[in-house]
Design an enzyme around this catalytic site. Structure first.
Site, PDB file in Angstrom:
ATOM      1  N   ASP A  13      24.679  33.096 -93.921  1.00 37.57           N
ATOM      2  CA  ASP A  13      24.622  31.801 -93.269  1.00 37.57           C
ATOM      3  C   ASP A  13      25.255  31.930 -91.883  1.00 37.57           C
ATOM      4  O   ASP A  13      25.985  32.899 -91.603  1.00 37.57           O
ATOM      5  CB  ASP A  13      25.367  30.772 -94.128  1.00 37.57           C
ATOM      6  CG  ASP A  13      25.219  29.354 -93.602  1.00 37.57           C
ATOM      7  OD1 ASP A  13      24.122  29.023 -93.121  1.00 37.57           O
ATOM      8  OD2 ASP A  13      26.198  28.595 -93.649  1.00 37.57           O
ATOM      9  N   ASP A  15      26.611  28.811 -89.601  1.00 31.58           N
ATOM     10  CA  ASP A  15      27.740  27.900 -89.412  1.00 31.58           C
ATOM     11  C   ASP A  15      28.736  28.040 -90.562  1.00 31.58           C
ATOM     12  O   ASP A  15      28.367  27.962 -91.733  1.00 31.58           O
ATOM     13  CB  ASP A  15      27.245  26.452 -89.334  1.00 31.58           C
ATOM     14  CG  ASP A  15      26.425  26.194 -88.080  1.00 31.58           C
ATOM     15  OD1 ASP A  15      26.912  26.500 -86.984  1.00 31.58           O
ATOM     16  OD2 ASP A  15      25.292  25.703 -88.214  1.00 31.58           O
TER      17      ASP A  15
END
Length: 274
Positions: A13, A15
């Site tokens: 991922d 963020d």
């Protein structure tokens, strides 16, 4: 539990794992460099559909993270891939930004508000009453309802913002129709991403900061999962869920050494949850 095969591809991922509010998390640059030096297939994923992969490449590069365009996979790209598989050359009424509209144009979709095959809802900072009303009427008239991702809120420097999942709930309330979400935690996003880099789930790992999207998506796609504590999830949160990550680490910096360089390809990886 059977010993897992060595990790030969990585999904992470963005963020909360690599960056936080526009600032790189310590160790993110070293992790990306290690991935590139290893030659292993990898993807940086995001449920945010606002930006194109080229936009994100430029934004990350300005932060000192050199991620090639082809190594970025967004919920907009996953949505476009899904629609291309379901109905090639179809039509859609879109609420979203360039990341989503560009992805749909690239698969040959026509964007229209005249009897579209689909209403596609993505992330935007300018949701309008007029656009939502049109979406509701088109869905009631028979258009299928698709959303890029189910995230109810998104981060900002001022605090949480309503995101796609919250707006989708409004449309569902008005139409009685639930959307199909293409992004995390739908394992579809992971599988289409793995296919894009020629990787297999049993030798892949997913890194994330959220139990309900990153870890769940990785788990359901059959991958090892690493939860980092630099985002939204704390150690105390983990036991609230009926599933757990394969491993819990403080940050992405703890994973740099687990990326095998070419002369380390035969080394074993870690086993069960830490």
């Amino acid at each position: 539990m059977a010993e897992r095969k060595p990790i030969t591809s990585w999904l992470t991922d963005m963020d909360g794992v690599l960056i936080h509010e526009g600032i790189p998390i310590p160790g993110a640059d070293a992790f990306i460099k290690r991935l590139r030096d290893s030659g292993l297939p990898f993807l940086v994923l995001t449920n945010n559909s606002i930006y194109t992969a080229r936009d994100l490449h430029a934004r990350l590069q300005r932060m000192g993270l050199d991620v090639p365009v082809e190594n970025i996979w967004t919920s907009a790209l996953a949505t476009a891939q899904f629609l291309d598989d379901q109905r090639p050359g179809g039509t859609a009424y879109v609420i979203g930004e360039a990341g989503l509209t560009t992805a749909l144009h690239d698969i040959g979709y026509v964007l229209t508000d005249h009897d579209p095959d689909y209403v596609v809802l993505g992330e935007t900072r300018t949701y309008s009453f007029e656009a939502l009303t049109k979406a509701i009427r088109l869905i009631n008239a028979g258009a299928r309802f698709i959303c890029t991702n189910p995230d109810e809120t998104g981060p900002s420097a001022e605090g949480p913002l309503p995101a796609t999942g919250s707006v989708a709930a409004l449309i569902t309330k008005a139409t009685g129709k639930d959307p199909y979400f293409a992004g995390k935690p739908n394992p579809l996003m992971m599988r289409t991403g793995l296919n894009a880099i020629g990787a297999h789930s049993e030798t892949s790992a997913m890194i994330g900061d959220r139990m309900d999207t990153d870890v769940l998506a990785g788990l359901e796609a059959g991958m090892q999962t690493f939860l980092v504590l630099t985002g939204l999830t704390t150690v105390a949160d983990i036991d609230r869920y009926p599933f757990g990550p394969s491993h819990v680490v403080e940050s992405i910096a703890d994973l740099v050494s687990l990326v095998d360089l070419p002369d380390q390809a035969d080394q074993p990886t870690t086993g069960n949850r830490d």
